[in-house]
Design an enzyme around this catalytic site. Structure first.
Site, PDB file in Angstrom:
ATOM      1  N   CYS A 130     -22.517  79.472 -36.982  1.00 33.55           N
ATOM      2  CA  CYS A 130     -23.320  80.699 -37.027  1.00 33.55           C
ATOM      3  C   CYS A 130     -24.657  80.377 -37.674  1.00 33.55           C
ATOM      4  O   CYS A 130     -24.709  79.659 -38.667  1.00 33.55           O
ATOM      5  CB  CYS A 130     -22.594  81.778 -37.826  1.00 33.55           C
ATOM      6  SG  CYS A 130     -23.525  83.324 -37.946  1.00 33.55           S
ATOM      7  N   CYS A 165     -19.474  82.891 -46.521  1.00 35.32           N
ATOM      8  CA  CYS A 165     -18.749  82.685 -45.268  1.00 35.32           C
ATOM      9  C   CYS A 165     -18.675  81.210 -44.891  1.00 35.32           C
ATOM     10  O   CYS A 165     -19.686  80.505 -44.872  1.00 35.32           O
ATOM     11  CB  CYS A 165     -19.436  83.479 -44.157  1.00 35.32           C
ATOM     12  SG  CYS A 165     -18.781  83.158 -42.516  1.00 35.32           S
ATOM     13  N   CYS A 225     -24.528  83.302 -44.196  1.00 37.46           N
ATOM     14  CA  CYS A 225     -24.123  84.141 -45.326  1.00 37.46           C
ATOM     15  C   CYS A 225     -23.439  83.257 -46.382  1.00 37.46           C
ATOM     16  O   CYS A 225     -22.656  82.379 -46.043  1.00 37.46           O
ATOM     17  CB  CYS A 225     -23.177  85.249 -44.869  1.00 37.46           C
ATOM     18  SG  CYS A 225     -23.930  86.332 -43.648  1.00 37.46           S
ATOM     19  N   GLU A 274     -12.162  78.529 -33.321  1.00 36.82           N
ATOM     20  CA  GLU A 274     -10.896  79.091 -33.770  1.00 36.82           C
ATOM     21  C   GLU A 274     -10.755  80.543 -33.346  1.00 36.82           C
ATOM     22  O   GLU A 274     -11.724  81.289 -33.290  1.00 36.82           O
ATOM     23  CB  GLU A 274     -10.793  78.971 -35.291  1.00 36.82           C
ATOM     24  CG  GLU A 274     -10.703  77.513 -35.700  1.00 36.82           C
ATOM     25  CD  GLU A 274     -10.581  77.304 -37.194  1.00 36.82           C
ATOM     26  OE1 GLU A 274     -10.099  76.246 -37.573  1.00 36.82           O
ATOM     27  OE2 GLU A 274     -10.961  78.192 -37.963  1.00 36.82           O
ATOM     28  N   CYS A 277     -10.582  86.052 -42.563  1.00 31.97           N
ATOM     29  CA  CYS A 277     -12.018  86.198 -42.321  1.00 31.97           C
ATOM     30  C   CYS A 277     -12.829  85.201 -43.127  1.00 31.97           C
ATOM     31  O   CYS A 277     -12.558  84.967 -44.285  1.00 31.97           O
ATOM     32  CB  CYS A 277     -12.495  87.567 -42.761  1.00 31.97           C
ATOM     33  SG  CYS A 277     -11.594  88.884 -42.021  1.00 31.97           S
ATOM     34  N   CYS A 317      -8.548  88.007 -32.775  1.00 34.60           N
ATOM     35  CA  CYS A 317      -9.876  87.897 -33.368  1.00 34.60           C
ATOM     36  C   CYS A 317     -10.570  86.713 -32.698  1.00 34.60           C
ATOM     37  O   CYS A 317     -10.078  85.584 -32.773  1.00 34.60           O
ATOM     38  CB  CYS A 317      -9.716  87.662 -34.866  1.00 34.60           C
ATOM     39  SG  CYS A 317     -11.250  87.285 -35.711  1.00 34.60           S
TER      40      CYS A 317
HETATM   41  N1  SAH Z   1     -20.951  87.615 -37.773  1.00 38.44           N
HETATM   42  C1  SAH Z   1     -20.271  88.853 -37.710  1.00 38.44           C
HETATM   43  C2  SAH Z   1     -18.856  88.741 -37.230  1.00 38.44           C
HETATM   44  C3  SAH Z   1     -18.009  87.636 -37.794  1.00 38.44           C
HETATM   45  S1  SAH Z   1     -17.639  87.677 -39.521  1.00 38.44           S
HETATM   46  C4  SAH Z   1     -20.325  89.554 -39.047  1.00 38.44           C
HETATM   47  O1  SAH Z   1     -20.716  88.941 -40.018  1.00 38.44           O
HETATM   48  O2  SAH Z   1     -20.006  90.735 -39.079  1.00 38.44           O
HETATM   49  C5  SAH Z   1     -16.307  88.824 -39.614  1.00 38.44           C
HETATM   50  C6  SAH Z   1     -16.105  89.469 -41.000  1.00 38.44           C
HETATM   51  O3  SAH Z   1     -15.582  88.557 -41.986  1.00 38.44           O
HETATM   52  C7  SAH Z   1     -17.406  90.002 -41.577  1.00 38.44           C
HETATM   53  O4  SAH Z   1     -17.270  91.276 -42.112  1.00 38.44           O
HETATM   54  C8  SAH Z   1     -17.671  88.984 -42.639  1.00 38.44           C
HETATM   55  O5  SAH Z   1     -18.545  89.448 -43.556  1.00 38.44           O
HETATM   56  C9  SAH Z   1     -16.281  88.721 -43.178  1.00 38.44           C
HETATM   57  N2  SAH Z   1     -16.184  87.541 -44.046  1.00 38.44           N
HETATM   58  C10 SAH Z   1     -16.962  86.450 -44.038  1.00 38.44           C
HETATM   59  N3  SAH Z   1     -16.605  85.596 -45.019  1.00 38.44           N
HETATM   60  C11 SAH Z   1     -15.546  86.153 -45.646  1.00 38.44           C
HETATM   61  C12 SAH Z   1     -14.710  85.749 -46.736  1.00 38.44           C
HETATM   62  N4  SAH Z   1     -14.893  84.590 -47.345  1.00 38.44           N
HETATM   63  N5  SAH Z   1     -13.713  86.567 -47.107  1.00 38.44           N
HETATM   64  C13 SAH Z   1     -13.506  87.740 -46.480  1.00 38.44           C
HETATM   65  N6  SAH Z   1     -14.251  88.174 -45.449  1.00 38.44           N
HETATM   66  C14 SAH Z   1     -15.272  87.391 -45.042  1.00 38.44           C
HETATM   67 FE1  SF4 Z   2     -22.332  84.479 -39.523  1.00 35.82          FE
HETATM   68 FE2  SF4 Z   2     -20.350  84.430 -41.296  1.00 35.82          FE
HETATM   69 FE3  SF4 Z   2     -22.544  85.812 -41.816  1.00 35.82          FE
HETATM   70 FE4  SF4 Z   2     -20.848  86.693 -39.911  1.00 35.82          FE
HETATM   71  S1  SF4 Z   2     -20.427  86.511 -42.107  1.00 35.82           S
HETATM   72  S2  SF4 Z   2     -23.096  86.569 -39.810  1.00 35.82           S
HETATM   73  S3  SF4 Z   2     -20.147  84.718 -39.110  1.00 35.82           S
HETATM   74  S4  SF4 Z   2     -22.442  83.582 -41.564  1.00 35.82           S
END
Ligand code: SAH
Ligand code: SF4
Length: 331
Positions: free
Chosen positions: A102, A109, A106, A81, A324, A95
């Site tokens: 990934c 996420c 996290c 996406e 995000c 974006c």
């Molecule tokens: N892996 C990288 C880049 C992709 S994530 C990283 O983690 O930085 C891009 C952003 O979206 C990151 O700051 C991540 O923490 C945030 N993000 C992930 N899950 C989210 C959620 N449920 N709500 C808001 N932001 C989120």
């Molecule tokens: Fe991976 Fe999502 Fe964590 Fe970014 S926030 S490192 S995309 S698991």
């Protein structure tokens, strides 16, 4: 589409051909090789056969029309996406995803939940931008900014991300300046070092989300390998080398990381020149709740009182799950 293939086809041609081909695809944004009138007909036919220009995608515009999500189908059938955010007529940010899924998992996420499928090739990253660039061209607009904040951890696919950046950067292709490109990382130290070394003009964002190792470790398993002190040391080195600002991203989750005490702790941790904090509204992905806006305001004011520059990110496209952390393959 595959950049190595373009290079291979151009190999048997005079040296200026590669430049012409790239210009046609990434600058003139042709959607059919017949439009590439600078190329001889037999070359166009060969390219059409071996490298069709279609991008297989499904689009989901948000109700307000300011955000468009594209689900792009890759050659092996996997889905990624990309999201277009229209800030103004003159500022359109794409974006992009850097991996399918990934590996970092996290807790908050959606992409993390789906696990890791594979790295994207450089061209698969560029294609996401190409897709939106073509549609914006119809209204005379352009892609002006790129953020690596889609699916995946860009520094775990650095070789391909680098190649993609070179194409995005190239005046003969997209011509998007390095200062208009941002990379967000969960804190991969080798990547932060490489960025300072190789692309000091590109913006760096760090996904922090917690003011101490205990909580960060619970939310982000990657913190065990790259704990806060190490990440911040790498950021300080980055700043020493580049003299650039660094953005710390902090997703606000109710009763998890949004207390006044945590705001104070974060203030202590991040009170340094060129450090900035971006508070992000949590987009519900099941497990946690979003912090109420009152609490985000309070949190922000504590940071500001401590002398830290803090902003709150506008929520784009929550209704189409393009925000995000909601970028995940939905069947
Ligand atoms: N892996 C990288 C880049 C992709 S994530 C990283 O983690 O930085 C891009 C952003 O979206 C990151 O700051 C991540 O923490 C945030 N993000 C992930 N899950 C989210 C959620 N449920 N709500 C808001 N932001 C989120
Ligand atoms: Fe991976 Fe999502 Fe964590 Fe970014 S926030 S490192 S995309 S698991």
């Amino acid at each position: 589409m595959n950049i190595e293939k373009i290079e291979k086809i151009a190999d048997s041609e005079p040296s200026f051909r590669l430049k012409q081909i790239k210009k046609a695809v990434f600058h003139d944004l042709i959607e059919n090789w017949n439009e590439a009138t600078t190329l001889p007909k037999n070359l166009r036919e060969k390219l059409e056969k071996e490298m069709p220009l279609e991008i297989s995608a499904e689009v989901f515009p948000s109700k307000d029309g300011r955000t468009v999500k594209a689900g792009i189908r890759l050659e092996d059938g996997l889905l990624i996406e990309a999201v277009l955010m229209k800030h103004t007529e003159k500022r359109n940010t794409v974006c992009v995803s850097s991996q399918v899924g990934c590996p970092l998992g996290c807790q908050f996420c959606e992409t993390g939940k789906m696990g890791f499928k594979r790295n994207l090739m450089a061209m698969e990253i560029v294609e996401q931008v190409l897709f939106f660039a073509r549609s914006l061209k119809k209204t005379g607009e352009k892609v002006t900014n790129i953020v690596f904040m889609g699916m995946g951890e860009p520094f775990l696919n650095w070789e391909n991300v680098k190649k993609a950046i070179e194409i995005l950067n190239d005046d003969n292709c997209f011509g998007i300046g390095a200062r208009k490109i941002s990379i967000s990382t969960a804190g991969i130290i080798e990547g932060i070092e490489a960025l300072a070394e190789e692309f000091p003009q590109i913006n760096l964002a760090i996904s922090l989300h917690a003011p101490d190792d205990k909580l960060r470790g619970e939310l982000m398993p990657v913190n065990k390998k790259y704990p806060l002190v190490k990440v911040l040391r790498a950021v300080d080195e980055y700043i020493k080398k580049t003299n650039r600002k660094v953005m710390f991203e902090y997703v606000m989750m109710k009763d998890v990381n949004d207390s006044e005490e945590q705001a104070k702790k974060l203030s202590k941790l991040l009170k340094k020149p060129l450090y900035m904090v971006n508070l992000i509204a949590y987009n519900p992905t099941g497990r946690f709740k979003a912090s109420p806006s009152e609490r985000i305001k309070k949190f922000k004011s504590i940071l500001e009182k401590a002398g830290i520059f803090a902003t709150q990110r506008y929520r784009f496209g929550t209704d189409i799950e393009a925000a995000c952390g909601q970028l995940a393959e939905k069947r």
